[in-house]
Design a protein around this motif. Structure first.
Motif, PDB file in Angstrom:
ATOM      1  N   ALA A  24       1.998  -1.361 -10.067  1.00 19.66           N
ATOM      2  CA  ALA A  24       1.425  -1.609  -8.839  1.00 19.66           C
ATOM      3  C   ALA A  24      -0.075  -1.909  -9.132  1.00 19.66           C
ATOM      4  O   ALA A  24      -0.559  -2.334  -8.008  1.00 19.66           O
ATOM      5  N   THR A  25      -0.823  -1.642 -10.191  1.00 15.29           N
ATOM      6  CA  THR A  25      -1.903  -2.078 -10.229  1.00 15.29           C
ATOM      7  C   THR A  25      -2.101  -3.486 -10.889  1.00 15.29           C
ATOM      8  O   THR A  25      -1.178  -4.109 -11.325  1.00 15.29           O
ATOM      9  N   MET A  26      -3.423  -4.171 -10.771  1.00 12.60           N
ATOM     10  CA  MET A  26      -3.407  -5.639 -11.287  1.00 12.60           C
ATOM     11  C   MET A  26      -3.690  -5.448 -12.707  1.00 12.60           C
ATOM     12  O   MET A  26      -4.440  -4.710 -13.179  1.00 12.60           O
ATOM     13  N   VAL A  27      -2.887  -6.480 -13.390  1.00 14.93           N
ATOM     14  CA  VAL A  27      -3.328  -6.565 -14.785  1.00 14.93           C
ATOM     15  C   VAL A  27      -3.273  -7.836 -15.413  1.00 14.93           C
ATOM     16  O   VAL A  27      -2.552  -8.730 -14.777  1.00 14.93           O
ATOM     17  N   GLN A 126      -7.133   3.814  -5.410  1.00 16.43           N
ATOM     18  CA  GLN A 126      -7.226   4.939  -6.482  1.00 16.43           C
ATOM     19  C   GLN A 126      -7.210   6.354  -5.618  1.00 16.43           C
ATOM     20  O   GLN A 126      -6.510   7.221  -5.750  1.00 16.43           O
ATOM     21  N   THR A 127      -8.380   6.342  -4.618  1.00 18.49           N
ATOM     22  CA  THR A 127      -8.396   7.660  -3.978  1.00 18.49           C
ATOM     23  C   THR A 127      -7.163   7.865  -3.011  1.00 18.49           C
ATOM     24  O   THR A 127      -6.974   9.205  -2.860  1.00 18.49           O
ATOM     25  N   GLU A 132      -2.322  11.062  -2.015  1.00 19.36           N
ATOM     26  CA  GLU A 132      -0.901  11.159  -1.965  1.00 19.36           C
ATOM     27  C   GLU A 132      -0.182  11.938  -3.028  1.00 19.36           C
ATOM     28  O   GLU A 132       0.570  12.887  -2.610  1.00 19.36           O
ATOM     29  N   GLU A 133      -0.694  11.929  -4.311  1.00 19.40           N
ATOM     30  CA  GLU A 133      -0.120  12.730  -5.525  1.00 19.40           C
ATOM     31  C   GLU A 133      -0.381  14.062  -5.059  1.00 19.40           C
ATOM     32  O   GLU A 133       0.548  14.866  -5.304  1.00 19.40           O
ATOM     33  N   GLY A 290       4.546   5.911  -4.301  1.00 17.81           N
ATOM     34  CA  GLY A 290       4.311   6.641  -5.324  1.00 17.81           C
ATOM     35  C   GLY A 290       3.405   5.736  -6.358  1.00 17.81           C
ATOM     36  O   GLY A 290       2.592   4.875  -5.964  1.00 17.81           O
ATOM     37  N   LYS A 291       3.780   5.583  -7.634  1.00 16.18           N
ATOM     38  CA  LYS A 291       3.001   4.745  -8.426  1.00 16.18           C
ATOM     39  C   LYS A 291       3.986   3.427  -8.783  1.00 16.18           C
ATOM     40  O   LYS A 291       3.370   2.699  -9.577  1.00 16.18           O
TER      41      LYS A 291
END
Ligand code: ATP
Ligand code: MG
Length: 365
Positions: A24-27, A126-127, A132-133, A290-291
């Motif tokens: 889900a994050t940019m890589v 991130q926040t 959510e977590e 989720g992640k």
């Protein structure tokens, strides 16, 4: 002529990096001079550009004031550090106002290659993810507590009821049997509550091919049978939604609990004859749950034109035992949430007077 990097390292099956497309994050994988070897799907999506365009220039061109990032990548590749973090601003050429996106960048060494792997997490994301977590952990802990409590109540309850029955046979006066009846009835009520509390953990998860429209149709029929007059249940289906693996009975129960709440909230409109519940299905793309990032997901909305969820409980309606209704046990939405989460999905609610929408998102194959 320099080779086109996109054709050399795209996302084709030959790329060693394709697994990164699921994040889900940019890589991105980058040389110290800014040449980009790979950018994942999330990166492409946030920039709003094709991968080919992303790979063509220097990665650093996508940042406002990129010197710090340049220095960090160079230092990491030189082996000064194995990993380093910094905050940066990512340009977003396709955003409506073009405002840059604040990101947290994590630069990691790549073994063997003369390159670094740069991971970018939206600071807001991130926040939100953290929040959510935490909420999920908390909900999990509450459910565990309730489940244990229900077990503890269940055992003595049988004893209390049995003793009251024995007592009833012994007492002669009618007045006294009224008291034993109270004990028996209340024990039964508590028993029913405890059974519902334990329900999601009791039945095994039965996985079959689920057609979401079959689920919706069942719920529609059940609701219309209970509320035959004054309520319309409209369907707005995207019939191209594929079947997915899941527990059909659980999903029917989840959607039914939500639709049932809607029907209960619609009492006044039902009396007036203009109550409407809408079941809407759509396909959502590139969804983060989720992640995990999913290419496709089912987006199911259950909407009603009732008065809305009262503000005093709005942010707690999914918690167990929270009810805004006389005689409500406050378990319907907790169960619905548990069932949807068992399908890797999530559920949320948007409510204003006149329009309340419960949204269920479940990943599709
Ligand atoms: N569509 C809706 N419109 C207005 N209020 C709603 C709606 N859906 C839920 N609510 C509110 O959320 C509360 C919690 O719902 P939930 O289904 O969890 O419990 P309940 O309906 O009170 O009891 P039960 O366990 O019998 O379902 C409801 O009591 C109601 O106040
Ligand atoms: Mg309910």
């Amino acid at each position: 002529m320099t080779p086109d990097p996109a054709s050399e390292f795209g996302s084709g099956p030959q790329s060693p990096y394709t697994a990164l497309d699921h994040l889900a994050t940019m890589v991105a994988v980058v040389h110290p001079d800014g040449r980009c070897l790979f950018a994942n799907a999330a990166f492409e999506h946030v920039l709003g550009l094709s991968r080919r365009s992303v790979l063509r220039g220097s990665l650093f061109d996508w940042f406002v004031d990129s010197q710090q990032l340049r220095d960090t990548v160079a230092a990491v590749v030189r082996n000064d550090y194995s990993t380093s973090r910094l905050d940066a601003l990512l340009k977003r050429p396709s955003a409506p106002h073009g405002e840059p996106l604040p990101v947290h960048a994590i630069v990691n060494q790549m073994e063997r290659e003369n390159a670094a792997i740069v991971e970018l997490v939206e600071i807001e994301q991130q926040t939100r993810q953290d929040r959510e977590e935490r909420a999920l952990d908390q909900a999990q802990a509450t459910k565990e507590l309730i489940r244990n409590l229900a077990h503890e109540i269940k055992n003595p309850l049988g004893g209390i009821r049995g003793a009251a029955q024995l007592l009833e046979m012994e007492v002669e006066s009618r007045e006294l049997t009224e008291y034993t009846q109270v004990i028996i009835n209340e024990a039964d009520r508590l028993q029913a509550l405890v059974d519902r509390l334990l329900a999601p953990h009791r039945k095994p998860h039965v996985v079959v091919d689920v057609n979401i429209h079959e689920v919706c149709e069942r719920v529609r029929a059940l609701i219309l049978a209970e509320f035959p007059r004054g309520l319309a249940v409209q369907r707005d289906y995207d019939i191209s939604i594929p079947d997915f693996r899941g527990d059909r009975e659980q999903l029917i129960q989840a959607v039914l609990n939500i639709a049932h709440n809607a029907a209960q909230a619609l009492t006044e409109r039902i009396a007036a004859g203009d109550a409407v519940i809408t079941l809407r299905t759509r396909i959502a793309r590139q969804v983060t749950l989720g992640k995990q990032r999913y290419r496709l997901a089912l987006d199911l909305h259950i909407e009603d034109n009732g008065p809305g969820v009262s503000e005093s409980i709005r942010d707690r309606i999914f918690y167990p035992l929270v009810s805004g209704r006389d005689g409500g046990s406050g378990l319907g939405l907790t169960l619905a949430q548990t069932f949807v989460q068992q399908h890797q999905g999530m559920i949320e609610c948007d409510s204003v007077p006149g329009k309340t929408t419960f949204k269920i998102v479940i990943p599709l194959p």
